[in-house]
Design a protein around this motif. Structure first.
Motif, PDB file in Angstrom:
ATOM      1  N   GLN A  90     -44.363  41.184  13.525  1.00 33.69           N
ATOM      2  CA  GLN A  90     -44.054  42.475  12.905  1.00 33.69           C
ATOM      3  C   GLN A  90     -44.182  43.607  13.907  1.00 33.69           C
ATOM      4  OE1 GLN A  90     -46.943  42.435   9.744  1.00 33.69           O
ATOM      5  NE2 GLN A  90     -45.470  41.674   8.246  1.00 33.69           N
ATOM      6  N   ILE A  91     -45.262  43.571  14.683  1.00 35.05           N
ATOM      7  CA  ILE A  91     -45.491  44.641  15.662  1.00 35.05           C
ATOM      8  C   ILE A  91     -44.423  44.616  16.741  1.00 35.05           C
ATOM      9  CG2 ILE A  91     -47.071  45.470  17.456  1.00 35.05           C
ATOM     10  CD1 ILE A  91     -49.390  44.469  15.619  1.00 35.05           C
ATOM     11  N   ILE A  92     -44.143  43.443  17.278  1.00 33.14           N
ATOM     12  CA  ILE A  92     -43.191  43.349  18.390  1.00 33.14           C
ATOM     13  C   ILE A  92     -41.747  43.547  17.936  1.00 33.14           C
ATOM     14  CG2 ILE A  92     -42.714  40.872  18.493  1.00 33.14           C
ATOM     15  CD1 ILE A  92     -43.395  41.182  21.564  1.00 33.14           C
ATOM     16  N   SER A  93     -41.502  43.453  16.621  1.00 34.74           N
ATOM     17  CA  SER A  93     -40.134  43.645  16.113  1.00 34.74           C
ATOM     18  C   SER A  93     -39.627  45.061  16.362  1.00 34.74           C
ATOM     19  CB  SER A  93     -40.067  43.321  14.619  1.00 34.74           C
ATOM     20  OG  SER A  93     -40.730  44.312  13.856  1.00 34.74           O
ATOM     21  N   ASN A  94     -40.518  45.985  16.623  1.00 34.11           N
ATOM     22  CA  ASN A  94     -40.133  47.366  16.927  1.00 34.11           C
ATOM     23  C   ASN A  94     -40.014  47.622  18.421  1.00 34.11           C
ATOM     24  OD1 ASN A  94     -40.079  48.364  14.248  1.00 34.11           O
ATOM     25  ND2 ASN A  94     -42.313  48.369  14.237  1.00 34.11           N
ATOM     26  N   ARG A  95     -40.229  46.629  19.234  1.00 36.48           N
ATOM     27  CA  ARG A  95     -40.258  46.811  20.683  1.00 36.48           C
ATOM     28  C   ARG A  95     -38.957  46.339  21.325  1.00 36.48           C
ATOM     29  NH1 ARG A  95     -45.064  48.113  23.131  1.00 36.48           N
ATOM     30  NH2 ARG A  95     -43.512  48.642  24.700  1.00 36.48           N
ATOM     31  N   TYR A  96     -37.913  47.123  21.120  1.00 40.88           N
ATOM     32  CA  TYR A  96     -36.604  46.812  21.710  1.00 40.88           C
ATOM     33  C   TYR A  96     -36.639  46.904  23.231  1.00 40.88           C
ATOM     34  CZ  TYR A  96     -34.852  47.075  16.949  1.00 40.88           C
ATOM     35  OH  TYR A  96     -34.644  46.858  15.613  1.00 40.88           O
ATOM     36  N   ASP A  97     -37.697  47.536  23.764  1.00 40.53           N
ATOM     37  CA  ASP A  97     -37.839  47.620  25.214  1.00 40.53           C
ATOM     38  C   ASP A  97     -38.365  46.314  25.808  1.00 40.53           C
ATOM     39  OD1 ASP A  97     -40.226  48.231  23.787  1.00 40.53           O
ATOM     40  OD2 ASP A  97     -41.137  49.048  25.608  1.00 40.53           O
ATOM     41  N   ILE A  98     -38.911  45.441  24.947  1.00 42.07           N
ATOM     42  CA  ILE A  98     -39.459  44.173  25.423  1.00 42.07           C
ATOM     43  C   ILE A  98     -38.524  43.010  25.115  1.00 42.07           C
ATOM     44  CG2 ILE A  98     -41.371  42.531  25.148  1.00 42.07           C
ATOM     45  CD1 ILE A  98     -43.190  44.891  24.523  1.00 42.07           C
ATOM     46  N   GLU A 130     -31.343  41.323  18.974  1.00 35.45           N
ATOM     47  CA  GLU A 130     -31.180  40.229  18.012  1.00 35.45           C
ATOM     48  C   GLU A 130     -32.516  39.542  17.693  1.00 35.45           C
ATOM     49  OE1 GLU A 130     -29.560  38.982  22.089  1.00 35.45           O
ATOM     50  OE2 GLU A 130     -29.142  40.595  20.682  1.00 35.45           O
ATOM     51  N   TYR A 131     -33.420  39.452  18.673  1.00 39.07           N
ATOM     52  CA  TYR A 131     -34.750  38.894  18.412  1.00 39.07           C
ATOM     53  C   TYR A 131     -35.563  39.844  17.533  1.00 39.07           C
ATOM     54  CZ  TYR A 131     -33.967  35.380  22.064  1.00 39.07           C
ATOM     55  OH  TYR A 131     -33.481  34.339  22.814  1.00 39.07           O
ATOM     56  N   CYS A 132     -35.502  41.128  17.874  1.00 41.84           N
ATOM     57  CA  CYS A 132     -36.227  42.132  17.089  1.00 41.84           C
ATOM     58  C   CYS A 132     -35.742  42.142  15.642  1.00 41.84           C
ATOM     59  CB  CYS A 132     -36.077  43.516  17.712  1.00 41.84           C
ATOM     60  SG  CYS A 132     -36.964  43.695  19.283  1.00 41.84           S
ATOM     61  N   ASP A 133     -34.440  42.019  15.443  1.00 45.64           N
ATOM     62  CA  ASP A 133     -33.888  42.012  14.083  1.00 45.64           C
ATOM     63  C   ASP A 133     -34.402  40.826  13.272  1.00 45.64           C
ATOM     64  OD1 ASP A 133     -32.524  44.312  14.708  1.00 45.64           O
ATOM     65  OD2 ASP A 133     -30.577  43.322  14.993  1.00 45.64           O
ATOM     66  N   ILE A 171     -41.365  37.442  33.943  1.00 45.39           N
ATOM     67  CA  ILE A 171     -41.143  38.804  33.432  1.00 45.39           C
ATOM     68  C   ILE A 171     -42.140  39.703  34.145  1.00 45.39           C
ATOM     69  CG2 ILE A 171     -41.111  40.276  31.381  1.00 45.39           C
ATOM     70  CD1 ILE A 171     -40.791  37.693  29.737  1.00 45.39           C
ATOM     71  N   ARG A 172     -41.730  40.313  35.219  1.00 49.45           N
ATOM     72  CA  ARG A 172     -42.649  41.077  36.060  1.00 49.45           C
ATOM     73  C   ARG A 172     -42.757  42.539  35.649  1.00 49.45           C
ATOM     74  NH1 ARG A 172     -40.426  38.155  41.347  1.00 49.45           N
ATOM     75  NH2 ARG A 172     -41.655  36.266  41.129  1.00 49.45           N
ATOM     76  N   VAL A 173     -41.938  42.963  34.724  1.00 49.22           N
ATOM     77  CA  VAL A 173     -41.933  44.368  34.326  1.00 49.22           C
ATOM     78  C   VAL A 173     -43.177  44.720  33.519  1.00 49.22           C
ATOM     79  CG1 VAL A 173     -40.645  46.131  33.064  1.00 49.22           C
ATOM     80  CG2 VAL A 173     -39.417  44.345  34.299  1.00 49.22           C
ATOM     81  N   ILE A 174     -43.638  43.801  32.695  1.00 53.48           N
ATOM     82  CA  ILE A 174     -44.817  44.039  31.868  1.00 53.48           C
ATOM     83  C   ILE A 174     -45.759  42.844  31.955  1.00 53.48           C
ATOM     84  CG2 ILE A 174     -43.684  45.550  30.191  1.00 53.48           C
ATOM     85  CD1 ILE A 174     -43.458  43.111  28.353  1.00 53.48           C
ATOM     86  N   ASP A 175     -47.026  43.095  31.668  1.00 61.69           N
ATOM     87  CA  ASP A 175     -48.026  42.031  31.614  1.00 61.69           C
ATOM     88  C   ASP A 175     -48.138  41.607  30.149  1.00 61.69           C
ATOM     89  OD1 ASP A 175     -50.350  40.496  31.413  1.00 61.69           O
ATOM     90  OD2 ASP A 175     -51.370  41.631  32.983  1.00 61.69           O
ATOM     91  N   LEU A 176     -47.613  40.438  29.837  1.00 63.91           N
ATOM     92  CA  LEU A 176     -47.592  39.972  28.454  1.00 63.91           C
ATOM     93  C   LEU A 176     -48.985  39.800  27.874  1.00 63.91           C
ATOM     94  CD1 LEU A 176     -44.641  37.430  28.624  1.00 63.91           C
ATOM     95  CD2 LEU A 176     -44.637  39.699  27.597  1.00 63.91           C
TER      96      LEU A 176
END
Length: 174
Positions: free
Chosen positions: A5-13, A17-20, A112-117
């Motif tokens: 639910q939380i990550i569904s709003n993170r279109y930057d991550i 289609e995954y967020c939807d 994925i080097r842009v963010i630390d998962l």
């Protein structure tokens, strides 16, 4: 579910289609049975009919962490009871450990080097832990009510602090 639910709003991550798809987790949560709700309330309060005249068996709403039911206090006042799902904290803790293990096994942080998962998961879990603490939620409601007391068209629920606990949050039904 909460992490989705939380990550569904993170279109930057994630791609849209995954967020939807993950967004469906916000509205497709099955309610607990009333027997489970009653058991949770009895663990928290003892004999619930010492406090409530009645509790509606059908919930008003159900989410990943809790669900709400209409009820009537012994004094006849209508309230809403927010009941936390049984073992939700333990379940989410295990989910976080499993997600971190998957990140490590799949070497996702090196891909994925842009963010630390790991940090993203820790941040999401910190937010979820705050949401699971109904005493914090009750304090926020009291503070919001105080901050908006001079607004005529605004009315917030009254919080019964003496009935607010980790398993149950009792608010006036508006």
């Amino acid at each position: 579910i909460k992490m989705g639910q939380i990550i569904s709003n993170r279109y930057d991550i994630l791609p849209k289609e995954y967020c939807d798809v993950l967004a469906k987790l916000r509205s497709d949560v099955n309610p607990m049975s009333f027997l489970d709700v009653k058991e949770i309330l009895e663990e928290e309060y003892g004999n619930i009919y010492d406090i409530f005249l009645s509790i509606d068996q059908d919930c008003l709403g159900s989410a990943s962490i809790a669900q709400v039911h209409k009820a009537k206090l012994k004094n006849g006042e209508d309230v809403v009871i927010k009941v936390q799902r049984n073992n939700i904290y333990e379940t989410m803790s295990l989910d976080v450990k499993l997600l971190k293990k998957a990140i490590n096994i799949l070497h996702l942080n090196s891909i994925i080097r842009v963010i630390d998962l790991d940090e993203v998961i820790d941040e999401m879990f910190d937010l979820a832990k705050e949401e699971m603490n109904f005493e914090i939620e009750a304090n926020h409601l009291v503070e919001f009510k105080e901050n908006n007391k001079d607004i005529n068209y605004e009315d917030e629920p009254f919080v019964y602090k003496n009935l607010t606990a980790l398993a149950g949050d009792v608010l006036n039904y508006v």
